[in-house]
Design a protein around this motif. Structure first.
Motif, short mmCIF file in Angstrom:
data_model
loop_
_atom_site.label_atom_id
_atom_site.label_comp_id
_atom_site.label_asym_id
_atom_site.label_seq_id
_atom_site.Cartn_x
_atom_site.Cartn_y
_atom_site.Cartn_z
N SER A 136 0.82 -1.21 0.00
CA SER A 136 0.00 0.00 0.00
C SER A 136 0.86 1.26 0.00
O SER A 136 0.56 2.24 -0.71
CB SER A 136 -0.94 -0.02 1.21
N HIS A 137 1.94 1.24 0.76
CA HIS A 137 2.83 2.41 0.80
C HIS A 137 3.52 2.61 -0.55
O HIS A 137 3.67 3.75 -1.01
CB HIS A 137 3.88 2.23 1.90
N LEU A 138 3.94 1.54 -1.19
CA LEU A 138 4.58 1.67 -2.50
C LEU A 138 3.61 2.27 -3.51
O LEU A 138 4.00 3.13 -4.32
CB LEU A 138 5.07 0.30 -2.97
N CYS A 139 2.36 1.83 -3.48
CA CYS A 139 1.36 2.38 -4.41
C CYS A 139 1.10 3.86 -4.12
O CYS A 139 0.97 4.67 -5.07
CB CYS A 139 0.07 1.58 -4.32
N ASP A 140 1.04 4.23 -2.84
CA ASP A 140 0.82 5.64 -2.49
C ASP A 140 2.00 6.50 -2.94
O ASP A 140 1.82 7.62 -3.43
CB ASP A 140 0.62 5.78 -0.98
N THR A 141 3.23 5.98 -2.78
CA THR A 141 4.40 6.74 -3.20
C THR A 141 4.41 6.96 -4.70
O THR A 141 4.71 8.06 -5.18
CB THR A 141 5.68 6.02 -2.76
N ALA A 142 4.09 5.92 -5.47
CA ALA A 142 4.04 6.06 -6.92
C ALA A 142 2.91 6.98 -7.35
O ALA A 142 3.05 7.75 -8.33
CB ALA A 142 3.89 4.68 -7.57
N SER A 143 1.79 6.95 -6.64
CA SER A 143 0.67 7.83 -7.00
C SER A 143 1.02 9.29 -6.75
O SER A 143 0.63 10.17 -7.54
CB SER A 143 -0.57 7.42 -6.20
N ARG A 144 1.73 9.55 -5.66
CA ARG A 144 2.13 10.94 -5.40
C ARG A 144 3.13 11.42 -6.44
O ARG A 144 3.07 12.58 -6.86
CB ARG A 144 2.73 11.05 -3.99
N ALA A 145 4.04 10.54 -6.84
CA ALA A 145 5.02 10.92 -7.86
C ALA A 145 4.45 10.88 -9.27
O ALA A 145 5.05 11.44 -10.19
CB ALA A 145 6.24 10.01 -7.78
N LYS A 146 3.30 10.18 -9.46
CA LYS A 146 2.67 10.01 -10.76
C LYS A 146 3.60 9.38 -11.78
O LYS A 146 3.55 9.69 -12.98
CB LYS A 146 2.14 11.35 -11.28
N GLN A 147 4.44 8.48 -11.32
CA GLN A 147 5.36 7.76 -12.20
C GLN A 147 5.96 6.60 -11.42
O GLN A 147 5.73 6.44 -10.22
CB GLN A 147 6.47 8.68 -12.71
N HIS A 148 6.71 5.76 -12.14
CA HIS A 148 7.41 4.61 -11.55
C HIS A 148 6.44 3.62 -10.91
O HIS A 148 6.71 3.06 -9.84
CB HIS A 148 8.45 5.06 -10.52
N TYR A 149 5.32 3.38 -11.58
CA TYR A 149 4.34 2.44 -11.03
C TYR A 149 4.85 1.00 -11.07
O TYR A 149 4.32 0.15 -10.36
CB TYR A 149 3.04 2.53 -11.82
N GLU A 150 5.85 0.72 -11.90
CA GLU A 150 6.37 -0.64 -11.96
C GLU A 150 7.08 -1.06 -10.69
O GLU A 150 7.39 -2.25 -10.51
CB GLU A 150 7.33 -0.78 -13.15
N SER A 151 7.35 -0.12 -9.79
CA SER A 151 8.03 -0.43 -8.53
C SER A 151 7.07 -0.77 -7.40
O SER A 151 7.52 -0.92 -6.26
CB SER A 151 8.90 0.77 -8.10
N CYS A 152 5.78 -0.89 -7.69
CA CYS A 152 4.82 -1.11 -6.60
C CYS A 152 3.92 -2.29 -6.86
O CYS A 152 2.73 -2.26 -6.51
CB CYS A 152 3.99 0.15 -6.36
N SER A 153 4.44 -3.35 -7.47
CA SER A 153 3.66 -4.56 -7.63
C SER A 153 3.69 -5.39 -6.34
O SER A 153 4.53 -5.16 -5.46
CB SER A 153 4.19 -5.39 -8.79
#
Length: 833
Positions: free
Chosen positions: A763-780
């Protein structure tokens, strides 16, 4: 990973545009912008199947076709022979079955003609599939008292006694009721009638899903010989979807090989479907277990399955096992086989890695019932069969030889914290050794053995699991969608025009072939790129303005799109892993130079002031020993399966640096000396000779001393920095996940159960990628699980086993935020910004 010189009369320049090779022995047929390989098999010409286009082209596809006709064609294409067994771990198996010297072609499993049956005529052409299935050979599989033999085995009796405190003299048959749902699994058999019927159904079903299922014919003869010699065959593949477990038995059945008992980790809810599958050799989970993890919590499950494997191998039955590359699930079955060989219960087995490639992985549910099965079959009626599959059956090798050869060395395996913490906190040199990944095989499997033997046997089983994951990935072909996904994700994240993408596709295909990697596509370059974009279209933004003939392709900035592209790009990362590790090591050293205040001199081309026109020229020398040390440290952070365990981490780091020299990114320079390096007579001291059987030791003392005087400079041409960044991006997703996971520890209130901790981390990885609006591949979810395992191995998280399971909490050393920041800086140095 060894580089192969594919053109001995010329020294090809890698990464240098297009490659033109001469004097190739394989005839080729040049098509528009691409090349198809033409080979001969049994007197017939076999052509690599082109990409099928059975639907009207969209507007942007027509524009791609118009633009891509101008792309320069690539020459010198051929298909390499892949799937040969390891020359270091199993040299006897390699010598016994050297394999074909040239490719033998492919066979489309779905293309069944009357020539494959014993009959001819117009009626035969309409029912040739049914006649073909009825004529395939099925090996007898009598199941006589297998359940009794399993219950009477010493291993099961000891497990029953330990768990239930049974009275002495009470046999296994009297305690059969204690085994609950396990007897139906033990009684799994292969019924010829059910097997022929389901094989016909699967051929019809797959013809509605895939346009072609291409099977590599290179090592089929070796499989037939190994099967005739009486050695049981164990097929190992890397799990991708539920279709894997059906494709391998179907391929073997259609080629008159023994159909294996397939270990299937899916949860089948319907008792009707379970009974059908158990009659065609599918070993299912117990009906009470939702996942493999739940099944393994039963103390009777492991000993019963070990005894079942022994009975199957004694009957000369084949077994098919799928292993998860992220979590190692399925590796316990390989540990059962290894344990039986070490005990002497089984003389030997032949292991066959299997590589399965999809240009579009079918979506399946892990829990299958009658309703979900009918809904999936109904969806097939509205789907066009334009997808393809490529299956590579590798060369079989002796598992006993791998266990006894000692090449998979586990003596120098150390915990990850022993390898990296001295570097992170004390700025000391890196400790030489291999990372121990004990979580791939939980310890209860060897709970009945002595301490020292338990440790070594467990590490050996883990080494074999890692080796088979690497072997299966190495013989997996790269599909066109994987190639395009890697370019869009690692090189053109902000978008690319179709003409530039087509040039990169042609270039990257050449590079894959030079690394002895097979590709799973053929046809013109226009068809290849058009097919890839049509498959990936839901995850892309393709703009085609009316006034322009060159569409722009941009990856869709969403979580689902990034994870989808990242999943397909993994096989390309696996191929270029030495170059990726070396590029990240170069990036780390450049970051250190920038942080120390040094700057690079820029060749301005006669322009004054701050304006710069030209290439960056780095006038810094990168010491080989320092560069190799950085690469070695990064090797310890790699996910499992990227590096073979029979190769030391130090040797892999040296290969990583050398690969950058071979591809032209680095230029080697030597520091001048008054006395030549290899002039032994002018050196002080006596010349001593040493002998060693260590395969990692250098054969030349000159080579070891020469490393101290080597340094590298970054190549100056414009394209090489871009390639350096492209290679760095391959590992950026994994490294970024570790950085984000480390920073998320401030938000965790530990201790927490492991499953809840991983869920919060995800959940934290997804929130971090959502705030940055990029690098979603790092939150699987797989990335979150792998990050947690790495933090445990580093000592950042400590495990506490309780009655309800395992709880995780922050370790004492990393309670300090300063130490967590040091770890984060160490990992982030390999991230190119």
């Amino acid at each position: 990973m060894h580089q192969h010189n594919l053109c001995p009369r010329e020294e090809p320049r890698l990464f240098g545009g297009f490659l033109v090779l001469k004097n190739l022995t394989t005839p080729s047929v040049s098509l528009q912008g691409f090349t198809m390989v033409q080979e001969k098999t049994d007197g017939k010409d076999v052509m690599l199947a082109p990409i099928q286009q059975n639907r009207p082209a969209l507007s942007w596809e027509k524009k791609i076709g118009k633009k891509m006709k101008m792309v320069t064609p690539c020459l010198g294409r051929f298909r390499p022979v892949v799937g040969q067994c390891c020359h270091q771990c199993t040299p006897d198996s390699l010598q016994k079955e050297p394999g074909p010297t040239s490719p033998l072609g492919f066979k489309n499993l779905l293309s069944i003609e009357e020539t494959q049956t014993r009959y001819r005529g117009w009626l035969v052409r309409r029912v040739c599939c049914l006649l073909f299935v009825s004529g395939c050979k099925i090996y007898a599989n009598p199941v006589s008292n297998r359940l009794d033999r399993v219950c009477r085995s010493q291993r099961v009796k000891e497990a029953l006694t330990a768990e239930h405190n049974a009275q002495e003299g009470r046999d296994g048959q009297g305690q059969l009721s204690r085994l609950s749902t396990l007897p139906p699994i033990v009684n799994t058999c292969i019924s010829p009638g059910f097997l022929r019927f389901l094989s016909w159904v699967m051929l019809k079903m797959f013809s509605s899903v895939f346009g072609s299922i291409q099977v590599n014919l290179d090592h089929l003869r070796a499989l037939h010989r190994a099967s005739q010699e009486g050695s049981p065959l164990v097929y190992v593949h890397v799990r991708q979807c539920a279709a894997d477990f059906a494709l391998i038995p179907l391929v073997l059945f259609c080629h008159n090989l023994r159909v294996p008992y397939t270990v299937c980790p899916l949860h089948i809810k319907s008792s009707f479907i379970r009974s059908i599958l158990q009659k065609v050799g599918v070993v299912l989970l117990p009906s009470s277990a939702l996942t493999e993890q739940d099944a393994e919590t039963d103390p009777l499950y492991s000993p019963v399955m070990t005894s079942l494997v022994r009975e199957l191998l004694d009957e000369s039955q084949a077994i098919s096992v799928g292993v998860s590359a992220e979590s190692g699930r399925g590796g316990r079955w390989l540990a059962h086989v290894t344990q039986l060989i070490k005990e002497g219960s089984v003389s030997d087995v032949s292991v066959v890695p299997v590589g399965i490639s999809y240009d579009c992985v079918p979506e399946t549910n892990t829990q299958i019932g009658v309703g979900s099965l009918f809904r999936w079959l109904w969806s097939l009626l509205w789907r066009s069969p334009d997808r393809s599959v490529r299956i590579h059956l590798a060369q079989p090798f002796s598992l006993k030889e791998m266990c006894d050869s000692g090449r998979c060395r586990v003596d120098d395996w150390l915990p990850l914290q022993d390898l990296l913490l001295p570097v992170i906190f004390n700025n000391r040199d890196c400790v030489f050794g291999q990372r121990r990944m004990s979580w791939l095989l939980p310890p209860p499997h060897y709970a009945t053995e002595s301490g020292e033997q338990t440790h070594r046997e467990r590490d050996l089983s883990i080494a074999i699991i890692l080796h088979l994951i690497h072997s299966a990935a190495s013989c997996t072909a790269v599909m066109s969608t994987s190639l395009v996904s890697s370019l869009l994700l690692f090189r053109h994240r902000k978008g690319v025009r179709a003409s530039a993408l087509s040039r990169d596709v042609a270039w990257l295909t050449e590079e894959l072939l030079f690394r002895n990697k097979d590709v799973g596509f053929g046809g013109s370059l226009e068809d290849v790129v058009r097919h890839s974009l049509s498959v990936l279209a839901p995850h892309l933004v393709i703009t085609a303005a009316p006034s322009r003939t060159d569409p722009v392709i941009v990856p869709r900035p969403s979580l689902a799109a990034s994870l989808h592209l990242s999943r397909y790009a993994q096989i390309v990362t696996h191929t270029f892993i030495p170059e990726a590790v070396g590029a990240c090591a170069v990036s780390a050293m450049l970051c250190e130079l920038v942080g120390s205040g040094l700057s690079s001199r820029v060749r301005s081309g006669g322009v004054d002031g701050e304006q710069v026109n030209g290439d960056m020229e780095f006038d810094v020398a990168l010491c080989q020993s320092k560069l190799t040390e950085r690469a070695l440290q990064l090797c310890h952070l790699l996910p499992p399966g990227f590096m073979p365990p029979c190769q030391s981490a130090c040797s892999f780091a040296l290969d990583a640096v050398d690969s950058l020299v071979r591809c032209g990114i680095l230029i080697m320079e030597e520091i001048p000396r008054d006395v030549p390096i290899c002039d032994f007579w002018k050196k002080e001291g006596a010349l001593t000779w040493t002998t060693s059987d260590d395969p990692y030791d250098s054969d030349s003392d000159c080579e070891a001393q020469e490393q101290d005087s080597r340094c590298y400079k970054i190549s100056q041409p414009r394209q090489f920095p871009e390639l350096l960044f492209f290679l760095c991006a391959m590992l950026a997703g994994h490294l970024r996940t570790l950085c984000w996971a480390t920073s998320s520890l401030d938000l965790m209130h530990t201790p927490l159960p492991e499953a809840e901790f991983v869920a919060l981390m995800h959940s934290h990885l997804c929130d971090t990628a959502s705030r940055a609006k990029q690098h979603y591949e790092s939150c699987s979810e797989e990335a979150a699980h792998m990050a947690v395992r790495s933090l445990i191995d580093l000592g950042v998280l400590s495990e506490e086993r309780r009655r309800g399971g395992v709880s995780l909490s922050v370790g004492p050393l990393f309670q300090s935020s300063e130490n967590r920041q040091k770890l984060q800086r160490f990992i982030s140095q390999y991230l190119f910004n």
